[in-house]
Design a protein around this motif. Structure first.
Motif, PDB file in Angstrom:
ATOM      1  N   GLU A   1      -9.777  16.166 -10.441  1.00 31.62           N
ATOM      2  CA  GLU A   1     -11.035  15.746 -11.065  1.00 31.62           C
ATOM      3  C   GLU A   1     -11.996  15.098 -10.067  1.00 31.62           C
ATOM      4  N   LEU A   2     -11.465  14.588  -8.961  1.00 28.74           N
ATOM      5  CA  LEU A   2     -12.310  13.960  -7.944  1.00 28.74           C
ATOM      6  C   LEU A   2     -12.760  14.920  -6.844  1.00 28.74           C
TER       7      LEU A   2
ATOM      8  N   LEU B   1     -13.403  20.983 -13.592  1.00 22.66           N
ATOM      9  CA  LEU B   1     -14.376  21.158 -12.536  1.00 22.66           C
ATOM     10  C   LEU B   1     -15.248  22.351 -12.891  1.00 22.66           C
TER      11      LEU B   1
ATOM     12  N   HIS C   1     -14.899  17.328  -4.819  1.00 22.82           N
ATOM     13  CA  HIS C   1     -16.359  17.471  -4.681  1.00 22.82           C
ATOM     14  C   HIS C   1     -17.121  16.213  -5.101  1.00 22.82           C
ATOM     15  N   SER C   2     -16.414  15.084  -5.296  1.00 26.88           N
ATOM     16  CA  SER C   2     -17.085  13.857  -5.731  1.00 26.88           C
ATOM     17  C   SER C   2     -17.681  13.076  -4.561  1.00 26.88           C
ATOM     18  N   LYS C   3     -17.244  13.379  -3.350  1.00 28.99           N
ATOM     19  CA  LYS C   3     -17.744  12.725  -2.150  1.00 28.99           C
ATOM     20  C   LYS C   3     -17.852  13.764  -1.040  1.00 28.99           C
TER      21      LYS C   3
ATOM     22  N   GLY D   1     -13.441  18.172  -0.682  1.00 33.08           N
ATOM     23  CA  GLY D   1     -14.850  18.367  -0.984  1.00 33.08           C
ATOM     24  C   GLY D   1     -15.494  19.195   0.110  1.00 33.08           C
TER      25      GLY D   1
END
Length: 150
Positions: free
Chosen positions: A60-61, A4, A63-65, A26
C-alpha cells in the motif's frame, strides 16, 4: 487492501535466521524503480497473519515517496545503518513480491551473484492470482526464501 492504481513491488531481504526487512518500492527521479526509505522488520518466529499484514502495508505504500537518489544511501543501507550496498547485502537473501491488477500476486526468489547483484530464479516464481486465500501469501514468501540463494 487499499488497492494500488496499477502495480506495486515490495523488496524482501532475509538474513540467515529468517528475520525479514521489507521495503515498498517507488519510481525514482531517473524513472527506474527503487526501494523507498520506509522499512518494516519482521523477526522470526512470525505468524502468517503478521507477515501478510506487513506485506500488504508495504504494498500500500508503494509509490508513496520518491526513492533515495542514486548517490545517496540506499534504503537497505539506511535501515541497517551501514554504508556499502555490497557489504550490507552480502549475507542477505533477496526476494520480491509483485502485484498488478491483471495478474494479482507473484513472489519471486533471487540468487546472489558476487559483485553483480541478484538474478531472478524464473523457474521458482510463485503465482498466487488476484485473491489468495489467507496464509497463501505467507507460505509463498517462506517457500521463496527457501528457493533464494546466496
Amino acid at each position: 487492501m487499499q488497492m494500488l492504481d496499477n502495480w506495486g513491488l515490495v523488496s524482501i531481504y532475509a538474513d540467515r535466521l529468517n528475520n525479514l526487512i521489507i521495503f515498498p518500492n517507488g519510481e525514482s527521479k531517473e524513472g527506474d524503480t527503487r526501494e523507498i526509505d520506509v522499512d518494516f522488520k519482521v523477526n522470526d518466529p512470525f505468524t502468517e497473519m503478521e507477515l501478510e499484514d506487513t506485506l500488504i502495508k508495504a504494498l500500500e505504500l508503494c509509490h508513496s515517496k520518491i526513492p533515495p537518489d542514486i548517490n545517496e544511501l540506499s534504503a537497505i543501507e539506511s535501515a541497517i545503518g551501514k554504508k556499502g550496498w555490497w557489504k550490507v547485502t552480502k549475507d542477505l537473501k533477496y526476494l520480491s513480491l509483485y502485484w498488478n491488477k491483471s495478474d494479482g500476486f507473484l513472489v519471486k526468489p533471487y540468487k546472489r551473484i558476487p559483485r553483480k547483484g541478484y538474478i531472478l530464479l524464473v523457474e521458482n516464481g510463485i503465482s498466487l492470482g488476484k485473491k489468495p486465500e489467507p496464509g497463501q501469501l505467507a507460505a509463498a514468501v517462506k517457500k521463496a526464501i527457501e528457493f533464494s540463494r546466496l
